[in-house]
Structures are given as C-alpha cells and as structure tokens.
Design a protein around this motif. Structure first.
Motif, PDB file in Angstrom:
ATOM      1  N   GLY A 175       0.666  -1.277  -0.206  1.00 43.01           N
ATOM      2  CA  GLY A 175       0.017   0.036  -0.021  1.00 43.01           C
ATOM      3  C   GLY A 175       0.896   1.213   0.066  1.00 43.01           C
ATOM      4  N   LEU A 176       2.073   1.094  -0.459  1.00 44.02           N
ATOM      5  CA  LEU A 176       2.876   2.403  -0.409  1.00 44.02           C
ATOM      6  C   LEU A 176       2.654   3.122  -1.855  1.00 44.02           C
ATOM      7  CD1 LEU A 176       6.401   0.697   0.860  1.00 44.02           C
ATOM      8  CD2 LEU A 176       4.602   1.855   1.901  1.00 44.02           C
ATOM      9  N   VAL A 177       2.092   2.571  -2.470  1.00 43.90           N
ATOM     10  CA  VAL A 177       1.603   3.111  -3.833  1.00 43.90           C
ATOM     11  C   VAL A 177       0.403   2.568  -4.384  1.00 43.90           C
ATOM     12  CG1 VAL A 177       4.139   3.803  -4.658  1.00 43.90           C
ATOM     13  CG2 VAL A 177       3.046   1.681  -5.345  1.00 43.90           C
ATOM     14  N   GLU A 178      -0.296   3.399  -5.041  1.00 47.99           N
ATOM     15  CA  GLU A 178      -1.698   2.691  -5.593  1.00 47.99           C
ATOM     16  C   GLU A 178      -1.505   2.004  -6.860  1.00 47.99           C
ATOM     17  OE1 GLU A 178      -4.218   6.312  -5.612  1.00 47.99           O
ATOM     18  OE2 GLU A 178      -4.119   6.367  -3.618  1.00 47.99           O
ATOM     19  N   LYS A 179      -0.471   2.199  -7.704  1.00 40.55           N
ATOM     20  CA  LYS A 179      -0.410   1.658  -9.086  1.00 40.55           C
ATOM     21  C   LYS A 179       0.910   1.651  -9.392  1.00 40.55           C
ATOM     22  CE  LYS A 179      -2.081   3.817 -12.401  1.00 40.55           C
ATOM     23  NZ  LYS A 179      -3.000   4.664 -13.659  1.00 40.55           N
ATOM     24  N   ASN A 248       1.362   8.984  -6.555  1.00 34.88           N
ATOM     25  CA  ASN A 248       1.084   7.559  -5.806  1.00 34.88           C
ATOM     26  C   ASN A 248       1.256   6.563  -6.662  1.00 34.88           C
ATOM     27  OD1 ASN A 248      -0.311   9.208  -3.362  1.00 34.88           O
ATOM     28  ND2 ASN A 248      -1.846   9.554  -4.580  1.00 34.88           N
ATOM     29  N   ALA A 249       2.287   6.562  -7.505  1.00 35.96           N
ATOM     30  CA  ALA A 249       2.703   5.482  -8.142  1.00 35.96           C
ATOM     31  C   ALA A 249       4.060   5.199  -8.419  1.00 35.96           C
ATOM     32  CB  ALA A 249       2.344   5.855  -9.794  1.00 35.96           C
ATOM     33  N   PHE A 250       4.417   3.825  -8.800  1.00 38.94           N
ATOM     34  CA  PHE A 250       5.948   3.465  -8.800  1.00 38.94           C
ATOM     35  C   PHE A 250       5.928   3.252 -10.269  1.00 38.94           C
ATOM     36  CE2 PHE A 250       9.265   1.625  -6.510  1.00 38.94           C
ATOM     37  CZ  PHE A 250      10.159   1.132  -7.743  1.00 38.94           C
ATOM     38  N   VAL A 251       6.806   4.439 -10.890  1.00 42.31           N
ATOM     39  CA  VAL A 251       6.868   4.545 -12.374  1.00 42.31           C
ATOM     40  C   VAL A 251       8.406   3.953 -12.722  1.00 42.31           C
ATOM     41  CG1 VAL A 251       6.738   6.125 -14.266  1.00 42.31           C
ATOM     42  CG2 VAL A 251       5.487   6.624 -12.097  1.00 42.31           C
ATOM     43  N   ILE A 252       8.456   3.138 -14.022  1.00 38.82           N
ATOM     44  CA  ILE A 252       9.689   2.486 -14.255  1.00 38.82           C
ATOM     45  C   ILE A 252       9.769   2.850 -15.861  1.00 38.82           C
ATOM     46  CG2 ILE A 252      10.773   0.349 -15.039  1.00 38.82           C
ATOM     47  CD1 ILE A 252       9.408  -0.958 -12.461  1.00 38.82           C
ATOM     48  N   LEU A 253      10.752   3.521 -16.160  1.00 40.27           N
ATOM     49  CA  LEU A 253      11.205   3.733 -17.616  1.00 40.27           C
ATOM     50  C   LEU A 253      12.434   2.777 -17.746  1.00 40.27           C
ATOM     51  CD1 LEU A 253      10.998   5.162 -20.260  1.00 40.27           C
ATOM     52  CD2 LEU A 253      12.279   6.948 -19.170  1.00 40.27           C
ATOM     53  N   ASP A 254      11.975   1.726 -18.879  1.00 37.94           N
ATOM     54  CA  ASP A 254      13.067   0.954 -19.325  1.00 37.94           C
ATOM     55  C   ASP A 254      13.770   1.067 -20.577  1.00 37.94           C
ATOM     56  OD1 ASP A 254      14.640  -1.406 -18.897  1.00 37.94           O
ATOM     57  OD2 ASP A 254      13.292  -2.665 -20.073  1.00 37.94           O
ATOM     58  N   GLU A 273       3.335  13.641  -6.548  1.00 35.08           N
ATOM     59  CA  GLU A 273       3.367  13.409  -4.852  1.00 35.08           C
ATOM     60  C   GLU A 273       3.270  11.997  -4.731  1.00 35.08           C
ATOM     61  OE1 GLU A 273       3.699  15.515  -2.516  1.00 35.08           O
ATOM     62  OE2 GLU A 273       4.114  17.257  -3.996  1.00 35.08           O
ATOM     63  N   ASN A 274       4.147  11.708  -3.811  1.00 35.68           N
ATOM     64  CA  ASN A 274       4.317  10.197  -3.204  1.00 35.68           C
ATOM     65  C   ASN A 274       4.403   9.176  -4.323  1.00 35.68           C
ATOM     66  OD1 ASN A 274       3.934   8.217  -0.994  1.00 35.68           O
ATOM     67  ND2 ASN A 274       1.833   7.663  -1.866  1.00 35.68           N
ATOM     68  N   SER A 275       5.270   9.442  -5.082  1.00 31.82           N
ATOM     69  CA  SER A 275       5.687   8.592  -6.223  1.00 31.82           C
ATOM     70  C   SER A 275       7.083   8.101  -6.382  1.00 31.82           C
ATOM     71  CB  SER A 275       5.226   9.316  -7.780  1.00 31.82           C
ATOM     72  OG  SER A 275       3.745   9.173  -7.767  1.00 31.82           O
ATOM     73  N   LYS A 276       7.290   7.231  -6.958  1.00 30.60           N
ATOM     74  CA  LYS A 276       8.607   6.838  -6.721  1.00 30.60           C
ATOM     75  C   LYS A 276       9.097   6.444  -8.520  1.00 30.60           C
ATOM     76  CE  LYS A 276      10.107   5.459  -2.610  1.00 30.60           C
ATOM     77  NZ  LYS A 276      11.153   5.894  -1.941  1.00 30.60           N
ATOM     78  N   MET A 277      10.119   6.876  -8.945  1.00 33.64           N
ATOM     79  CA  MET A 277      10.728   6.502 -10.179  1.00 33.64           C
ATOM     80  C   MET A 277      11.868   5.996 -10.426  1.00 33.64           C
ATOM     81  SD  MET A 277      10.650   9.642 -13.265  1.00 33.64           S
ATOM     82  CE  MET A 277       8.655  10.005 -13.426  1.00 33.64           C
ATOM     83  N   VAL A 278      11.973   4.941 -11.329  1.00 39.52           N
ATOM     84  CA  VAL A 278      13.202   4.194 -11.820  1.00 39.52           C
ATOM     85  C   VAL A 278      13.301   4.457 -12.992  1.00 39.52           C
ATOM     86  CG1 VAL A 278      14.518   2.136 -11.304  1.00 39.52           C
ATOM     87  CG2 VAL A 278      12.630   2.724  -9.507  1.00 39.52           C
ATOM     88  N   ILE A 279      14.582   4.840 -13.227  1.00 43.29           N
ATOM     89  CA  ILE A 279      15.150   4.781 -15.083  1.00 43.29           C
ATOM     90  C   ILE A 279      16.125   3.755 -15.182  1.00 43.29           C
ATOM     91  CG2 ILE A 279      15.798   6.173 -16.612  1.00 43.29           C
ATOM     92  CD1 ILE A 279      14.417   8.649 -15.327  1.00 43.29           C
TER      93      ILE A 279
END
Length: 349
Positions: A175-179, A248-254, A273-279
């Motif tokens: 539940g740390l992110v919604e999507k 509110n999302a965990f976003v990955i750019l591959d 807000e409240n999002s994480k991003m990994v590239i």
C-alpha cells in the motif's frame, strides 16, 4: 553473515589450488538431508565454491572439508553456514545464492572497498524474496528504498530492470503506492504505434515484454492480470506520457538510453506526490539516430548531486545471468572503439 574475513581471494579456479592449499577446515552440519539440498545435485554447488575461491571442497558424511588459502576457506565456510541456515528454514537454495554471497564476501574483504557490512540486500514480494547477488545490486536495492528517483545504468543481465519491478511489486502490495506504471520508448517503431493492430496494450506488448516477464515472476499471474484489467498496473508508452502527473505511483522507464533529451525531461517532470521513479538503461546499446545524444546520459550528468536522486552504475562484473553472458558483454566492449572505423569504411564503399 559470519565468517567473512581475510584478504581478497582470486577466482583463479581449480588450477590455483596447488598454490593456495595451506589450510584445512572441517565444517560440520547437523542434518544430512539438509546438507544434501545445500550442496546440490552431484555436489554442484561445492564445485562452484571451488571454482570461485580457488580452494578444494569435499563432502564426507555430515561435514564439508575445505582446503586452501585462509581467506578462501573463511569465505567458503561463511557461505555454507549462511545458506545451510536458509535450507533449514525451508528456503530453496541455488547456484545464484552461492555466487551472490561469494561476491559480497569478497567485496567486504577488499581494502578500501565500499561495503555496507549488512550482507546482501533483498526485496520481498508475495511470490518470492529477491536477494541481491552482487554488491552493486545491494546498493541498487537500498537506493530504491531510500530515494524517490533512481537511475540504474549498466549492461544487460545485471538485474537492474528485474529488481526495479520487484521493488514496485513490493510497494504496491504494502500500500505504499496505488499503481505501477511501466514505460519504454518504442524506438523501432518511431513511437508511431497507430499502424499496429489491436488496442494500446497489444500494440506495445512486444516492447514491454521484459517488464511483463519480471511482473509475472514476482507476482501471482492472476493478480497481474486483474491489476492490468483494473488499471492498477498500467502500460504507458513514453510517447503518451506527455501532460500527465504521476501521483501515488511507482513508475519505471526501461531502455531509457533510447530517449531523446526532450523526452527524458518530459518524463522526469511527470513525477508527482508520493511517487517513486526508476529509470534503467544501457548506454552501450543506444539505437537513436547518429549524432543524437541519449537523454539518459544527459540526465545523469545534469542531475548528479541533486538531493533525492541517486544513480547506481553496474559493471560487466555484475552480470548475473550466467558467466557466458558476462564474457559476451566483455567481448563486445573490447571492439566498441573499433566500430566507428568500421562504419566509416562501410560508408566509403
């Protein structure tokens, strides 16, 4: 982990055993059944320990006898005891676990090397626990936990995309992110996907297959399908990210090495807000037109030292798929400097 002490050990393999056989260590174990699962079929895991540490290792009854250098035997004993404890707990142990612990142990014994002292990092999902197999993977996992924006840069086979997906699944389940949002530039199609048949997901599936494979490995397949249908896991081609704010999302750019400067800036500024991003990306596999600078390389340089952002670099030695892949990567790196000459000669013809 215990037992990881001494000086660095060369992975010279079996040929170095005669030169390093100066100590004999007997490691006892309580249960032969657990020991059999630890050592693998035909003691294949012991063979791996011998090859990586340049020592001799033999199983006899409920003990393993180690012969070789003091530091090699110390690392081998620590690895065997650590993994035996996992087997007793009911965990499956494979060659990758041995390789990972040996890599971490050898890193911690190198004078001046950066080591956390906490052993391999890990990330847990409902389906599996993903443990770091190299010190760089441990650094990466801890960066994903600590920072909101992380770059994972390095050659194929280092686990940078798989670990990012595992971390995303972990955050979603707790539940740390919604999507979860998965994105990738479709360079091969010029990002013009309209001519391809099917809906948006079917159009971009070929480009996102590695991300799907990772999702199905760390989450139950039925949950992946439900979340895809519900939009909890979203496929968002890079070309269609403009104008969105990803909260509110965990976003990955591959495959980010194939982004342009403008695409990368656009993507980075989607962070809400409240999002994480990994590239993630491999600068050695850029498919952009000649003369066009990769947005990944530019972003890493521009954002160096910015608070809340971390870049983790993987090297050829961090390839974990199999030894052959590491040798392939190394071979291509050796000829990379010759390619411009080859290309010029080809054009001249």
């Amino acid at each position: 982990m215990t037992g990881f002490r001494g000086q660095p050990v060369s992975g010279a393999g079996r040929s170095a055993k005669a030169q390093t056989s100066n100590q004999r260590v007997v490691v006892p174990f309580d249960d032969n059944r657990h020991l059999h699962r630890l050592l693998g079929e035909f003691d294949s895991h012991l063979a791996l320990v011998e090859d990586r540490l340049g020592i001799e290792a033999h199983a006899h009854g409920n003990v393993v006898i180690l012969s070789g250098s003091e530091s090699g035997c110390a690392i081998a004993r620590g690895v065997l005891e650590e993994l035996y404890a996992r087997v007793v707990k009911g965990e499956a142990v494979g060659a990758g676990d041995f390789d990972g612990l040996i890599r971490h142990a050898r890193q911690e014994t190198v004078p001046g090397a950066t080591a956390s002292g906490d052993g391999p990092a890990q990330v847990a999902t409902r389906r599996r626990v993903v443990k770091a197999r190299t010190p760089a993977q441990s650094t990466y996992m801890r960066a994903l936990e600590k920072f909101d924006l992380v770059f994972g840069i390095g050659p194929a086979g280092t686990g940078k995309t798989y670990i990012a997906v595992a971390r995303a699944a972990h955050c979603l389940e707790r539940g740390l992110v919604e999507k979860i949002i998965l994105s990738r530039p479709a360079v091969e199609a010029g990002e013009r996907l309209g001519f391809l048949p099917g809906d948006m997901r079917e159009k971009v599936d070929p480009y996102l297959r590695p991300l799907y494979d990772a999702l199905y490995d760390v989450l139950p397949p039925e949950k992946v399908e439900r979340d895809l249908e519900a939009g909890i896991i979203e496929i968002a081609p890079l070309a269609f990210m403009r104008g969105r704010t990803l909260a509110n999302a965990f976003v990955i750019l591959d495959e980010a090495q194939n982004t342009t400067s403008m695409q990368m800036k656009m993507f980075l500024t989607r962070l809400g807000e409240n999002s994480k991003m990994v590239i993630t990306g491999d600068p050695s596999q850029i498919d952009l037109p000649p003369g066009m600078r990769s947005g990944l390389e530019e972003a890493v340089a521009l954002l160096d030292g910015v608070m809340g952002i971390e870049a983790v670099r993987f090297a050829n030695g961090d390839v974990v798929r199999r030894a052959l892949v590491a040798r392939i990567v190394e071979a291509y790196d050796k000829i990379s400097s010759v390619r411009p000459i080859d290309q010029a000669a080809s054009k001249a013809k």
